[in-house]
Design a protein around this motif. Structure first.
Motif, PDB file in Angstrom:
ATOM      1  N   ALA A 156       1.035  -6.068  -3.865  1.00 47.84           N
ATOM      2  CA  ALA A 156       1.127  -6.321  -5.310  1.00 47.84           C
ATOM      3  C   ALA A 156       1.667  -5.119  -6.055  1.00 47.84           C
ATOM      4  O   ALA A 156       2.343  -5.251  -7.064  1.00 47.84           O
ATOM      5  CB  ALA A 156      -0.258  -6.687  -5.859  1.00 47.84           C
ATOM      6  N   ALA A 157       1.374  -3.930  -5.526  1.00 49.60           N
ATOM      7  CA  ALA A 157       1.801  -2.709  -6.208  1.00 49.60           C
ATOM      8  C   ALA A 157       2.447  -1.773  -5.206  1.00 49.60           C
ATOM      9  O   ALA A 157       1.981  -0.671  -4.960  1.00 49.60           O
ATOM     10  CB  ALA A 157       0.614  -2.038  -6.885  1.00 49.60           C
ATOM     11  N   ALA A 158       3.538  -2.233  -4.602  1.00 51.99           N
ATOM     12  CA  ALA A 158       4.228  -1.410  -3.620  1.00 51.99           C
ATOM     13  C   ALA A 158       4.878  -0.221  -4.302  1.00 51.99           C
ATOM     14  O   ALA A 158       5.345  -0.324  -5.435  1.00 51.99           O
ATOM     15  CB  ALA A 158       5.299  -2.241  -2.896  1.00 51.99           C
ATOM     16  N   PRO A 159       4.921   0.947  -3.636  1.00 53.62           N
ATOM     17  CA  PRO A 159       5.552   2.112  -4.242  1.00 53.62           C
ATOM     18  C   PRO A 159       7.046   1.901  -4.397  1.00 53.62           C
ATOM     19  O   PRO A 159       7.664   1.161  -3.634  1.00 53.62           O
ATOM     20  CB  PRO A 159       5.258   3.235  -3.250  1.00 53.62           C
ATOM     21  CG  PRO A 159       5.087   2.532  -1.951  1.00 53.62           C
ATOM     22  CD  PRO A 159       4.440   1.211  -2.280  1.00 53.62           C
ATOM     23  N   THR A 160       7.638   2.535  -5.404  1.00 57.49           N
ATOM     24  CA  THR A 160       9.075   2.466  -5.596  1.00 57.49           C
ATOM     25  C   THR A 160       9.752   3.153  -4.428  1.00 57.49           C
ATOM     26  O   THR A 160       9.404   4.279  -4.082  1.00 57.49           O
ATOM     27  CB  THR A 160       9.488   3.165  -6.897  1.00 57.49           C
ATOM     28  OG1 THR A 160       8.767   2.567  -7.970  1.00 57.49           O
ATOM     29  CG2 THR A 160      10.976   3.058  -7.121  1.00 57.49           C
ATOM     30  N   ALA A 161      10.717   2.494  -3.813  1.00 57.77           N
ATOM     31  CA  ALA A 161      11.428   3.100  -2.684  1.00 57.77           C
ATOM     32  C   ALA A 161      12.369   4.166  -3.209  1.00 57.77           C
ATOM     33  O   ALA A 161      13.249   3.881  -4.013  1.00 57.77           O
ATOM     34  CB  ALA A 161      12.211   2.027  -1.921  1.00 57.77           C
TER      35      ALA A 161
END
Length: 420
Positions: free
Chosen positions: A355-360
């Motif tokens: 739901a809150a994946a880190p920005t690549a």
């Protein structure tokens, strides 16, 4: 390990961080292809495919005696085809000093604790995979476990999960995770310090991004902000450091390990590794010579067939996740219902979506102007709508489940001595 401190007198400029990972300015295209493994995991599996490719007597001869599990799958016949169906494989990292270099301390300086416990799941149709980490200080019920010396250990209502390796060996850790998750786990592997060092060296080092200086006197790890290629002891200490990252907790150490493992995945799958026979051989040898494998996993054909199952999974479908937990005195406990929901999705073979994946962040991309202009108009007809029938089910996880995909290029959030 030397106690002498060598803090850097000139510290790099602090950089902003994202979620539990740090963020570094974009520079030049980074390698974007990979397969799954983990401080043991990723290499264990992908190098298995390499074992199938070379199948040398020397590698096969280095396989050690296996550890019998209560619930085992039969070993596959030697072949290069993907293993049929899904896979659940538990990888534990032991802090035991037995058989390790004297620099890590005397043999009796620690117990045999599983300070790293990770579950690899490959979906039955081989379209997605996940690597799920369990914090070492999580209180869990421990079932009856076979005593390696004979007999049975009694069950316990609540103990930290990292005591299971001491309590009843690798088989007990597997039984505990099975009880905790409701999953059947027929494969398992234990790796010690030397194994992590050998595998990182075999691939020629693992590039990692550090957003803020990492300074840790306990592991003698001092890395200024920027890009670093780590192998051997440096790679091991990067994975072990806790005081030098995030808030100094084991939870942020897991996040730091995900930064390393996602990069390891990309490195192993890159052409520079798979096209190099020496690296392929070194990987295979590092795995078979440095891991304590369950008998179900204890041959090159099974390692190879699991690796082949991972070969074509897209990076965005390989998810590294940390189980959701809540704080209690002295440790953490599973956070419900999010914990059970996570493993219900795994059992259903759903493709996990954070739901809150880190920005690549691509730390090697130098030209920000090369990025797409978000204000530019696009032609809807130019992008065909996805076919729902061709898309496997996706489970959007609670935002309490932290992690990243293998395609997310993220940075470690460092912590200086003055902040400890």
């Amino acid at each position: 390990m030397s106690d002498e401190l060598r803090p850097r007198s000139i510290r790099s400029k602090k950089l902003s961080t994202i979620a539990r990972h740090g963020r570094l300015r974009r520079s030049n295209p980074f390698v974007t292809v990979a397969k799954v493994l983990a401080a043991s995991l990723a290499v264990l599996l992908v190098s298995g495919a390499s074992v199938a490719a070379i199948a040398t007597y020397d590698v096969a001869a280095s396989v050690q005696d296996g550890v019998p599990l209560a619930n085992e799958a039969e070993s596959a016949e030697f072949e290069i085809d993907a293993i049929p169906g899904g896979v659940n494989l538990l990888v534990v990292g032991s802090d035991s000093r037995k058989g390790q270099d004297a620099s890590f301390g005397p043999v009796d300086s620690t117990g045999d604790l599983n300070d790293v416990t990770m579950l690899l799941h490959i979906s039955e149709d081989h379209t997605n995979a996940s690597v799920i980490s369990f914090p070492r200080d999580m209180y869990v019920p421990i079932p009856e476990c076979p005593d390696p010396a004979g007999g049975t250990f009694d069950s316990m209502d609540s103990q930290k999960i990292n005591t299971t390796l001491t309590y009843g060996g690798l088989a007990c850790t597997v039984l505990t995770v099975e009880k905790l998750t409701g999953l059947s786990i027929p494969y398992a592997a234990e790796v010690q310090f030397s194994g992590v060092m050998a595998m990182s060296t075999a691939v020629g080092g693992v590039p990692v991004c550090v957003a803020e200086d990492i300074e840790d006197e306990y592991t003698n790890t001092y890395l200024p902000a920027g890009m670093h290629t780590l192998e051997g002891l440096e790679a091991l200490q990067f994975l072990r450091t806790r005081h030098g990252v995030g808030d100094g907790s084991d939870l942020t150490r897991i996040s730091n390990q995900q930064v390393f493992l996602s990069s390891l995945v990309r490195t192993v799958k890159s052409a520079s590794t798979l096209s190099d026979p020496i690296k392929v051989y070194s990987l295979a040898k590092a795995v078979t010579a440095n891991m304590n494998l369950s008998t179900s996993l204890n041959d090159v054909s099974t390692l190879a067939s699991i690796a082949v199952a991972l070969k074509d999974i897209d990076l965005s479908k390989v998810v590294f996740a940390q189980v959701p937990t809540g704080l209690v005195e002295g440790g953490v406990i599973p956070s419900q219902p999010d914990f059970d929901d996570l493993f219900a999705a795994v059992a259903a073979d759903d493709s996990l979506q954070l739901a809150a994946a880190p920005t690549a962040e691509d730390p090697t991309a130098e030209d920000p102007a090369a990025a797409p202009d978000p204000s530019a108009e696009t032609d809807p007809a130019a992008t065909p709508a996805p076919d729902p029938a061709a898309t496997p089910p996706a489970a959007v996880l609670s935002d309490s489940v932290k992690g990243q995909t293998a395609g997310d290029v993220t940075c470690s959030a460092g912590r200086s001595l003055e902040d400890q």
